[in-house]
Motif scaffolding. Structure first.
Motif, PDB file in Angstrom:
ATOM      1  N   GLY A 298      -7.393 -42.468-154.303  1.00  0.00           N
ATOM      2  CA  GLY A 298      -6.448 -42.036-153.281  1.00  0.00           C
ATOM      3  C   GLY A 298      -5.443 -43.117-152.939  1.00  0.00           C
ATOM      4  N   PRO A 299      -4.337 -42.741-152.298  1.00  0.00           N
ATOM      5  CA  PRO A 299      -3.293 -43.713-151.941  1.00  0.00           C
ATOM      6  C   PRO A 299      -3.813 -44.753-150.950  1.00  0.00           C
ATOM      7  CG  PRO A 299      -2.856 -41.568-150.941  1.00  0.00           C
ATOM      8  CD  PRO A 299      -3.981 -41.376-151.888  1.00  0.00           C
ATOM      9  N   GLY A 300      -3.552 -46.021-151.273  1.00  0.00           N
ATOM     10  CA  GLY A 300      -3.992 -47.110-150.406  1.00  0.00           C
ATOM     11  C   GLY A 300      -5.457 -47.452-150.520  1.00  0.00           C
ATOM     12  N   ALA A 301      -6.229 -46.705-151.311  1.00  0.00           N
ATOM     13  CA  ALA A 301      -7.669 -46.946-151.403  1.00  0.00           C
ATOM     14  C   ALA A 301      -7.954 -48.281-152.078  1.00  0.00           C
ATOM     15  CB  ALA A 301      -8.338 -45.816-152.173  1.00  0.00           C
ATOM     16  N   HIS A 302      -8.980 -48.962-151.591  1.00  0.00           N
ATOM     17  CA  HIS A 302      -9.451 -50.215-152.174  1.00  0.00           C
ATOM     18  C   HIS A 302     -10.654 -49.945-153.068  1.00  0.00           C
ATOM     19  CE1 HIS A 302      -7.494 -53.540-149.642  1.00  0.00           C
ATOM     20  NE2 HIS A 302      -6.868 -52.424-149.351  1.00  0.00           N
ATOM     21  N   SER A 303     -10.791 -50.759-154.113  1.00  0.00           N
ATOM     22  CA  SER A 303     -11.937 -50.691-155.019  1.00  0.00           C
ATOM     23  C   SER A 303     -12.500 -52.089-155.222  1.00  0.00           C
ATOM     24  CB  SER A 303     -11.517 -50.115-156.380  1.00  0.00           C
ATOM     25  OG  SER A 303     -10.940 -48.835-156.264  1.00  0.00           O
ATOM     26  N   HIS A 304     -13.742 -52.150-155.664  1.00  0.00           N
ATOM     27  CA  HIS A 304     -14.361 -53.440-155.986  1.00  0.00           C
ATOM     28  C   HIS A 304     -15.341 -53.224-157.132  1.00  0.00           C
ATOM     29  CE1 HIS A 304     -17.701 -56.381-155.786  1.00  0.00           C
ATOM     30  NE2 HIS A 304     -16.700 -57.225-155.649  1.00  0.00           N
ATOM     31  N   VAL A 305     -15.112 -53.901-158.228  1.00  0.00           N
ATOM     32  CA  VAL A 305     -16.029 -53.845-159.361  1.00  0.00           C
ATOM     33  C   VAL A 305     -16.179 -55.253-159.918  1.00  0.00           C
ATOM     34  CG1 VAL A 305     -16.397 -52.999-161.720  1.00  0.00           C
ATOM     35  CG2 VAL A 305     -15.484 -51.452-159.977  1.00  0.00           C
ATOM     36  N   GLY A 306     -17.395 -55.745-159.908  1.00  0.00           N
ATOM     37  CA  GLY A 306     -17.699 -57.020-160.550  1.00  0.00           C
ATOM     38  C   GLY A 306     -16.867 -58.187-160.085  1.00  0.00           C
ATOM     39  N   GLY A 307     -16.592 -58.274-158.794  1.00  0.00           N
ATOM     40  CA  GLY A 307     -15.829 -59.395-158.265  1.00  0.00           C
ATOM     41  C   GLY A 307     -14.329 -59.234-158.352  1.00  0.00           C
ATOM     42  N   VAL A 308     -13.847 -58.084-158.849  1.00  0.00           N
ATOM     43  CA  VAL A 308     -12.419 -57.785-158.879  1.00  0.00           C
ATOM     44  C   VAL A 308     -12.140 -56.715-157.828  1.00  0.00           C
ATOM     45  CG1 VAL A 308     -10.459 -56.970-160.241  1.00  0.00           C
ATOM     46  CG2 VAL A 308     -12.282 -58.322-161.331  1.00  0.00           C
ATOM     47  N   TRP A 310      -9.096 -54.344-156.026  1.00  0.00           N
ATOM     48  CA  TRP A 310      -7.710 -53.890-156.153  1.00  0.00           C
ATOM     49  C   TRP A 310      -7.449 -52.753-155.180  1.00  0.00           C
ATOM     50  CZ3 TRP A 310     -11.576 -52.612-159.488  1.00  0.00           C
ATOM     51  CH2 TRP A 310     -11.754 -51.256-159.794  1.00  0.00           C
ATOM     52  N   TRP A 311      -6.163 -52.463-154.995  1.00  0.00           N
ATOM     53  CA  TRP A 311      -5.784 -51.440-154.030  1.00  0.00           C
ATOM     54  C   TRP A 311      -4.609 -50.651-154.575  1.00  0.00           C
ATOM     55  CZ3 TRP A 311      -6.365 -56.588-153.375  1.00  0.00           C
ATOM     56  CH2 TRP A 311      -5.215 -57.381-153.371  1.00  0.00           C
ATOM     57  N   ASN A 312      -4.583 -49.380-154.215  1.00  0.00           N
ATOM     58  CA  ASN A 312      -3.577 -48.463-154.741  1.00  0.00           C
ATOM     59  C   ASN A 312      -2.295 -48.498-153.922  1.00  0.00           C
ATOM     60  OD1 ASN A 312      -5.292 -47.591-156.752  1.00  0.00           O
ATOM     61  ND2 ASN A 312      -5.913 -45.722-155.698  1.00  0.00           N
ATOM     62  N   VAL A 313      -1.212 -47.997-154.534  1.00  0.00           N
ATOM     63  CA  VAL A 313       0.035 -47.813-153.784  1.00  0.00           C
ATOM     64  C   VAL A 313      -0.258 -46.925-152.576  1.00  0.00           C
ATOM     65  CG1 VAL A 313       1.562 -48.144-155.744  1.00  0.00           C
ATOM     66  CG2 VAL A 313       0.658 -45.861-155.283  1.00  0.00           C
ATOM     67  N   LYS A 314       0.516 -47.129-151.518  1.00  0.00           N
ATOM     68  CA  LYS A 314       0.184 -46.489-150.243  1.00  0.00           C
ATOM     69  C   LYS A 314       0.650 -45.047-150.111  1.00  0.00           C
ATOM     70  CE  LYS A 314       0.897 -48.531-146.423  1.00  0.00           C
ATOM     71  NZ  LYS A 314       1.535 -49.297-145.329  1.00  0.00           N
ATOM     72  N   HIS A 315       1.873 -44.765-150.508  1.00  0.00           N
ATOM     73  CA  HIS A 315       2.418 -43.446-150.185  1.00  0.00           C
ATOM     74  C   HIS A 315       1.892 -42.379-151.150  1.00  0.00           C
ATOM     75  CE1 HIS A 315       5.190 -40.214-149.178  1.00  0.00           C
ATOM     76  NE2 HIS A 315       5.430 -40.878-148.061  1.00  0.00           N
ATOM     77  N   PRO A 316       1.505 -41.214-150.638  1.00  0.00           N
ATOM     78  CA  PRO A 316       0.984 -40.163-151.515  1.00  0.00           C
ATOM     79  C   PRO A 316       1.950 -39.761-152.622  1.00  0.00           C
ATOM     80  CG  PRO A 316       0.467 -39.657-149.237  1.00  0.00           C
ATOM     81  CD  PRO A 316       1.371 -40.850-149.206  1.00  0.00           C
ATOM     82  N   ALA A 317       3.268 -39.781-152.350  1.00  0.00           N
ATOM     83  CA  ALA A 317       4.231 -39.410-153.384  1.00  0.00           C
ATOM     84  C   ALA A 317       4.254 -40.438-154.510  1.00  0.00           C
ATOM     85  CB  ALA A 317       5.622 -39.256-152.776  1.00  0.00           C
ATOM     86  N   ALA A 318       4.244 -41.721-154.160  1.00  0.00           N
ATOM     87  CA  ALA A 318       4.220 -42.779-155.175  1.00  0.00           C
ATOM     88  C   ALA A 318       2.918 -42.745-155.964  1.00  0.00           C
ATOM     89  CB  ALA A 318       4.413 -44.140-154.510  1.00  0.00           C
ATOM     90  N   TYR A 319       1.829 -42.473-155.280  1.00  0.00           N
ATOM     91  CA  TYR A 319       0.510 -42.355-155.915  1.00  0.00           C
ATOM     92  C   TYR A 319       0.528 -41.228-156.949  1.00  0.00           C
ATOM     93  CZ  TYR A 319      -4.480 -41.001-156.039  1.00  0.00           C
ATOM     94  OH  TYR A 319      -5.754 -40.645-156.418  1.00  0.00           O
ATOM     95  N   ALA A 320       1.027 -40.061-156.558  1.00  0.00           N
ATOM     96  CA  ALA A 320       1.069 -38.911-157.465  1.00  0.00           C
ATOM     97  C   ALA A 320       2.011 -39.164-158.642  1.00  0.00           C
ATOM     98  CB  ALA A 320       1.500 -37.662-156.697  1.00  0.00           C
ATOM     99  N   LYS A 321       3.121 -39.838-158.378  1.00  0.00           N
ATOM    100  CA  LYS A 321       4.098 -40.093-159.433  1.00  0.00           C
ATOM    101  C   LYS A 321       3.509 -40.979-160.526  1.00  0.00           C
ATOM    102  CE  LYS A 321       8.810 -41.852-160.160  1.00  0.00           C
ATOM    103  NZ  LYS A 321      10.024 -42.420-159.492  1.00  0.00           N
ATOM    104  N   ARG A 322       2.785 -42.004-160.138  1.00  0.00           N
ATOM    105  CA  ARG A 322       2.199 -42.896-161.144  1.00  0.00           C
ATOM    106  C   ARG A 322       1.176 -42.152-161.995  1.00  0.00           C
ATOM    107  NH1 ARG A 322       1.479 -49.211-159.646  1.00  0.00           N
ATOM    108  NH2 ARG A 322       3.462 -49.545-158.577  1.00  0.00           N
TER     109      ARG A 322
END
Length: 407
Positions: A298-308, A310-322
């Motif tokens: 989801g937009p703006g969501a954070h993840s964590h895997v194995g010490g890495v 990352w976070w997603n672009v914030k706006h839902p439109a930008a998220y969907a476009k990518r």
């Protein structure tokens, strides 16, 4: 999902992770977080990455959102590829107001997660909800789809407090929704409270606690009001319309919560969370606090895997476009250094009733633990067993204890 994201290095267009990150995915558990950024209206205190219909503009809508999330899920499955997690232990759908999506869409997202990685037989599956956004029928649909836990934003039982917070539901609706969730077959039901709102009296908060206990829920979260820059509430305080929260009042409210919930058979397991039984504890949040892995969709969501992380672009439109372009929605990432990982480990695990092993501290941290013990901030029995466990007074001063335990 706070509105301000940190800086970091770019995420590759295909979302790939360093090989070191995927060697032992799920060793401390694996969860999936799904961010639903839609709200019917914006609460005055909220700075989360959420949008009303008027704020969304073009290029994003609720109607296609489930398909967009499933597109990111397909990308996530490709990224983990040869190193899939052994199972998905927990799923947490947060927001925003996830239950503004049709219950069938939330069911499709959960089914997609199961198909991508497989849900553990005992998986905990949670959705957040605003009390006015659910019905007995929608709750039954969610339960039938596999949702086992629901967290309802009650905040207060006092109409005046709800008005200051710009909450839409009427007083009493949250506890009604909690009973409806129980009737629908949810294994675990949580009610969220906020304390320390300007104008809230001790009696107001006592009434909120009494209603929570009477609702028969098995989990309660209670948080002090935090005034975030850029919110409508912060602007009202700057103009002098409302008083700023008082630390002393917040401490009194916390002590009142502990007393009322303890008397009702709840036990704290994290500074701001209480459960009637160990089974009622939120396993997804425990995964965060204990350093597990999770993928945030989801937009703006954070993840964590194995010490890495990352976070997603914030706006839902930008998220969907990518995602429509076949690219990762990841905006930036960081690889945690050993010192950063240690700091987070201390900050998070110290807040748990299970405490922090003293063995993970350096000499300066152990000296800080001895001072905290002498000051009555750490439990003597826990300390004798080799763990830093906060006392009730220590919970009130948890941030100060953390500072003492870090270099």
């Amino acid at each position: 999902m706070p509105g301000v994201l940190p800086e970091g290095e770019p995420v590759p267009a295909d979302g790939s992770l360093p090989a070191t990150a995927t060697r032992a995915v799920g060793a401390r558990g694996f969860g999936v977080y799904v961010h639903v950024p839609f709200c019917a209206s914006r609460c005055g205190y909220c700075d989360f990455n959420t949008y009303t219909a008027d704020e969304l503009g073009g290029g994003a809508s609720r109607e296609g959102y489930a398909d967009t999330v499933l597109a990111e899920l397909a990308l996530a499955a490709r990224v983990l590829g040869d190193a899939p997690p052994p199972r998905v232990d927990t799923v947490f759908v947060g927001g925003g107001t996830p239950t503004l999506l049709p219950a069938d869409d939330l069911a499709r997202i959960l089914d997609g997660i199961d198909r991508a990685w497989g849900l553990a037989a005992d998986a905990e599956v949670t959705t957040e909800a605003n009390p006015e956004s659910v019905t007995p029928e929608s709750l039954k649909t969610l339960r039938a789809a596999g949702y086992t836990r629901i967290s309802l934003g009650m905040q207060s039982a006092a109409p005046g407090v709800l008005a200051i917070l710009d909450r839409r539901h009427r007083a009493g609706r949250a506890t009604e929704a909690a009973r409806e969730a129980r009737d629908a077959g949810f294994d675990h039901v949580n009610l969220d409270l906020i304390y320390g709102t300007p104008g809230e009296s001790a009696d107001d908060f006592a009434a909120s606690l009494a209603q929570v206990v009477a609702a028969g829920v098995d989990h309660v979260s209670a948080y002090a009001l935090i005034v975030e820059d850029g919110t409508r509430l912060a602007a009202r305080m700057r103009r002098g319309e409302l008083a700023y929260p008082s630390d002393d009042v917040a401490a009194d409210r916390y002590l009142a919560a502990e007393a009322a919930l303890d008397a009702a058979g709840f036990s704290w397991y994290e500074v701001s969370n209480w459960a009637r039984t160990p089974a009622g504890r939120c396993r997804h949040n425990l995964l965060y606090w204990n350093g597990g892995d999770w993928w945030g969709l989801g937009p703006g969501a954070h993840s964590h895997v194995g010490g890495v992380r990352w976070w997603n672009v914030k706006h839902p439109a930008a998220y969907a476009k990518r995602l429509a372009a076949g690219e990762s929605p990841g905006l930036a990432r960081e690889v945690l250094t050993p010192d950063e990982a240690h700091t987070e480990d201390v900050m998070l695990r110290l807040r748990l009733a299970s405490g922090l092993p003293l063995a993970v501290l350096d000499d300066a941290g152990r000296a800080g633990a001895r001072r905290a013990l002498a000051d009555g901030l750490l439990d003597p029995a826990g300390y004798a067993a080799g763990r830093a466990v906060l006392t009730l007074r220590g919970r009130l001063l948890a941030d100060a204890v953390v500072r003492d335990l870090l270099p």
